[in-house]
Write an enzyme that holds these catalytic residues in place. Structure first.
Site, PDB file in Angstrom:
ATOM      1  N   PRO A 151     -16.126 -43.833 -19.104  1.00 17.24           N
ATOM      2  CA  PRO A 151     -15.191 -43.405 -18.051  1.00 17.24           C
ATOM      3  C   PRO A 151     -13.828 -43.027 -18.606  1.00 17.24           C
ATOM      4  O   PRO A 151     -13.258 -43.733 -19.439  1.00 17.24           O
ATOM      5  CB  PRO A 151     -15.095 -44.639 -17.148  1.00 17.24           C
ATOM      6  CG  PRO A 151     -16.384 -45.351 -17.354  1.00 17.24           C
ATOM      7  CD  PRO A 151     -16.728 -45.137 -18.803  1.00 17.24           C
ATOM      8  N   CYS A 152     -13.321 -41.908 -18.119  1.00 21.27           N
ATOM      9  CA  CYS A 152     -12.053 -41.392 -18.643  1.00 21.27           C
ATOM     10  C   CYS A 152     -10.895 -41.606 -17.676  1.00 21.27           C
ATOM     11  O   CYS A 152      -9.786 -41.168 -17.938  1.00 21.27           O
ATOM     12  CB  CYS A 152     -12.171 -39.902 -18.954  1.00 21.27           C
ATOM     13  SG  CYS A 152     -12.439 -38.866 -17.491  1.00 21.27           S
TER      14      CYS A 152
END
Length: 381
Positions: A67-68
């Protein structure tokens, strides 16, 4: 291979085109899970990486588009230890066994190179080296693979048995000359206008899961005719390399609305980008040190580098490893619609209040579009 943080399957789909068959998927988001169950019907799906005890025996490759949200400039930039992006440590937990996977492929946003003055990348590279991995990364642009979307992403490959430099380096086509903005569609962020624009000739700027207005929205496109349109959802899916309506199954999940599909597409990994990695895994190119220089402690992270056993080197290669046949943006606007008067008026007001410089004639085109749409509404977006 195993796909962790699989999203809607961009890494898995691209790598699969070169024989890397997925044996296990892991994804927690309900809408993305619904997509994966439909598009990868024969692959087991685990809902939570923190509860995944181990990888399947003889796993050759682990792909992780972790996840960014805590890393991207559109997110909160909490850093690598944020509640979402800190989940990358779960990847290290799963691959640390002595006979772990041969390859690790990681994808994320370029902002991770700058975050915390390089602390995010140091965390990742230190963890990999502690596990005995040699690593390499390169920022690449999705346009290099023929898609008209300016999307820069960090691709990282690591291995304890093979040389990841032979996967990411050795090809450097360089960025081609930019086209004439008067002759091609030009993408920009209609949600911006004060400090940035995202202007791209014959391309859209990065498709994102959010915006500075706090909403998930497509960019706008100024056509050569002067009209302003926004790509439709199926256009955006194809701009990411998926088939149209790839994310349609998402709305079958309880509580998932149709608009959530935009977020899934914006957070996805470009399929063609992943396909290039799959091709290079199968067709390595011998690495030459002619284009590298030492990366010293305290240096900023460059756009390409490799390292092992406490040493790191900057690699002088561009974000365009190849120049695949380019597809014009106009061919992707099959479901486009005119930018609304409210959105157009909001952009104009922000543009006029800031100090950005615009190409001659651009704001006039926006003003003319607004007039054709009925003029300024009472409330602008």
């Amino acid at each position: 291979m195993v796909g962790l943080f699989a999203g809607i399957g961009g890494l898995e789909l691209g790598l699969g085109r070169h024989g890397w068959n997925t044996e296990l998927l892991c994804e927690i988001e309900p809408g993305a899970q619904a997509v994966l169950r439909t598009r990868f019907p024969d692959v087991p799906l685990h809902p939570d990486v923190t509860r995944l005890r181990s990888l399947p025996r003889d796993t050759e490759l682990v792909a992780a588009g972790f996840p960014c949200q805590d890393l991207s400039q559109a997110g909160r930039t909490a850093g690598i230890t944020g509640s979402k992006s800190g989940l990358v440590d779960e990847v290290f937990r799963l691959v640390k066994r002595k006979n772990g996977p041969r390859w690790l492929v990681v994808e994320n946003v370029p902002f991770m190179l700058q975050l915390g003055r390089g602390a995010a990348m140091r965390h990742i590279t230190d963890a990999l080296e502690e596990l005995g991995y040699m690593w390499a990364y390169r920022v690449v642009d999705a346009r290099a693979f023929g898609l008209p979307q300016r999307r820069h992403r960090v691709l990282m490959v690591a291995s304890r048995t093979d040389d990841p430099r032979t996967v990411l380096f050795g090809q450097d086509a360089g960025m081609p000359m930019e086209g004439n903005p008067d002759l091609f569609p030009c993408g920009f962020y209609w949600t911006e206008g004060v400090r940035g624009l995202g202007w791209a000739v014959n391309a859209v700027p990065t498709l994102k899961g959010g915006s500075t207005l706090g909403i998930a929205s497509p960019p706008a496109v100024r056509l050569p005719s002067g009209e302003i349109v926004t790509p439709g959802l199926t256009d955006a899916e194809r701009l990411q390399g998926f088939d149209a309506d790839w994310t349609a199954p998402a709305v079958e999940a309880p509580g998932v609305r149709a608009g959530h599909r935009w977020r899934l597409v914006g957070n996805a990994v470009s399929v063609r980008m992943a396909s290039w990695v799959g091709h290079r895994l199968n067709n390595p190119i011998a690495y030459s040190s002619d284009h590298e220089t030492p990366l010293l402690p305290g240096d900023t992270w460059p756009t390409a580098a490799w390292g092992a056993r406490g040493q790191a080197f900057r690699v002088h290669e561009s974000q365009w490893p190849v120049q695949a046949p380019y597809e014009d943006l106009g061919g992707f606007l099959l479901d486009a619609r005119l930018l609304s008067a409210r959105a157009t008026a909001g952009f104009l007001r922000r543009a006029r209040s800031g100090n950005l410089r615009f190409l001659p004639g651009f704001l006039e085109d926006v003003e003319n579009h607004l007039e054709r749409m009925g003029g300024f509404p009472r409330v602008a977006a």
